[in-house]
Design a protein around this motif. Structure first.
Motif, PDB file in Angstrom:
ATOM      1  N   ASN A 125       0.835  -1.212   0.000  1.00  0.00           N
ATOM      2  CA  ASN A 125       0.000   0.000   0.000  1.00  0.00           C
ATOM      3  C   ASN A 125       0.866   1.257   0.000  1.00  0.00           C
ATOM      4  O   ASN A 125       0.612   2.201  -0.753  1.00  0.00           O
ATOM      5  CB  ASN A 125      -0.958   0.000   1.190  1.00  0.00           C
TER       6      ASN A 125
ATOM      7  N   ASN B 157       0.894   3.759  -3.133  1.00  0.00           N
ATOM      8  CA  ASN B 157       0.569   5.183  -2.942  1.00  0.00           C
ATOM      9  C   ASN B 157       1.694   6.064  -3.496  1.00  0.00           C
ATOM     10  O   ASN B 157       1.440   7.063  -4.167  1.00  0.00           O
ATOM     11  CB  ASN B 157       0.408   5.506  -1.451  1.00  0.00           C
TER      12      ASN B 157
ATOM     13  N   ARG C 214       1.441   6.004  -7.242  1.00  0.00           N
ATOM     14  CA  ARG C 214       0.195   6.578  -7.747  1.00  0.00           C
ATOM     15  C   ARG C 214       0.112   8.082  -7.507  1.00  0.00           C
ATOM     16  O   ARG C 214      -0.425   8.817  -8.316  1.00  0.00           O
ATOM     17  CB  ARG C 214      -0.979   5.888  -7.045  1.00  0.00           C
TER      18      ARG C 214
ATOM     19  N   GLY D 126      -6.425   1.781   2.800  1.00  0.00           N
ATOM     20  CA  GLY D 126      -5.049   1.274   2.868  1.00  0.00           C
ATOM     21  C   GLY D 126      -4.306   1.642   4.140  1.00  0.00           C
ATOM     22  O   GLY D 126      -3.772   0.769   4.835  1.00  0.00           O
TER      23      GLY D 126
HETATM   24 MG   LIG Z   1      -3.521   3.399  -0.743  1.00  0.00          MG
END
Ligand SMILES: [Mg+2]
Ligand SMILES: Nc1ncnc2c1ncn2[C@@H]1O[C@H](COP(=O)(O)OP(=O)(O)OP(=O)(O)O)[C@@H](O)[C@H]1O
Length: 242
Positions: free
Chosen positions: A142, A146, A149, A208
């Protein structure tokens, strides 16, 4: 008709009911989704006969979607277990360097597609830890997902794994959009996503970090971050060395 309307109005679902419904739906979806995934894997392997290029592409695409649904159901189940104090970790001897390496590999093509470079630095020998490897991998995944992303074009991500004597320190520094002071207070809240992130990457649940915090704290560690809006963010967590 009149009666129905009256009933609808008085039936405002409580948070408890929403949580129960989420939990029931998640449980009911888990098994059939696992079945769909394994059937697709058999098809994709070619054991039942070769697929042509287009068929293979469709199977891979559907496998990807099944994977996303499985992660969503897992997150919803985890969150409802955390809320009900039923979240259980299964510790065993685990090599965290291996978990980090596997996650970088798994997300490598996503990072490449986003033009983001990942580097890994290790300081000191990292002994095996008594942790729930699957769950800690979920945290690493996660944090790294992140960082990719919520990065910007030609971004960088520096992952560090350090032996600090009585604990291991994992950190992940990105050159992304950063987190505003207002958002800093909320990002570990269940379902919280910043408005900036919602417009940048609409798909995501905001579960998350809520789950990551429960996993790390349940493993005897701590989790946190430092961020400069517009410059980047560093997420870190610690895990005890027994
Ligand atoms: Mg996340
Ligand atoms: N590296 C980061 N850079 C900028 N913002 C971040 C970063 N990591 C987390 N955030 C902020 O924290 C929020 C919560 O993160 P979290 O991982 O819980 O949810 P999500 O990524 O939005 O969705 P999910 O992980 O459930 O798919 C994000 O929506 C974003 O606003």
């Amino acid at each position: 008709m009149k009666n129905n309307m009256k009933n609808e109005k008085s039936e405002v679902p409580s948070m408890q009911k929403i949580s129960d419904v989420t939990s029931v739906i998640s449980h009911q979806l888990k098994t059939p989704l696992a079945g769909i995934k394994s059937s697709l894997e058999i098809l994709s392997s070619g054991d039942l006969g070769p697929l042509n290029k287009e068929q293979q592409e469709y199977v891979e695409l559907t496998l990807g979607s099944a994977g996303k649904m499985i992660s969503l159901v897992r997150d919803l189940l985890d969150a409802s277990r955390i809320d009900e104090n039923r979240f259980v970790l299964n510790p065993g001897k685990s090599d965290i360097a291996e978990l980090v390496g596997e996650t970088i590999k798994e997300l490598g093509s996503f990072a490449q597609a986003k033009n983001t470079r990942i580097t890994l630095n290790r300081a000191g020998t990292i002994p095996p830890l008594m942790i729930d490897g699957l769950k800690v991998r979920q945290v690493i995944s996660n944090i790294l997902y992140n960082a990719i992303r919520y990065n910007r074009g030609k971004g960088t991500i520096e992952i560090t794994l350090e032996n600090k004597g009585d604990h291991v320190l994992f950190s992940c520094k990105d050159s992304g959009i950063g987190i505003s002071d207002e958002d800093k207070k909320m990002i570990f809240n269940k379902f919280y996503r910043s408005s900036r992130v919602i417009s940048l990457a609409p798909d995501g649940t905001g579960l998350g970090l809520y789950i990551s915090k429960a996993i790390i704290e349940g493993s005897g560690g701590t989790i946190g971050f430092k961020s400069d809006e517009g410059k980047g963010t560093t997420f870190y967590f610690t895990l005890p060395i027994q």
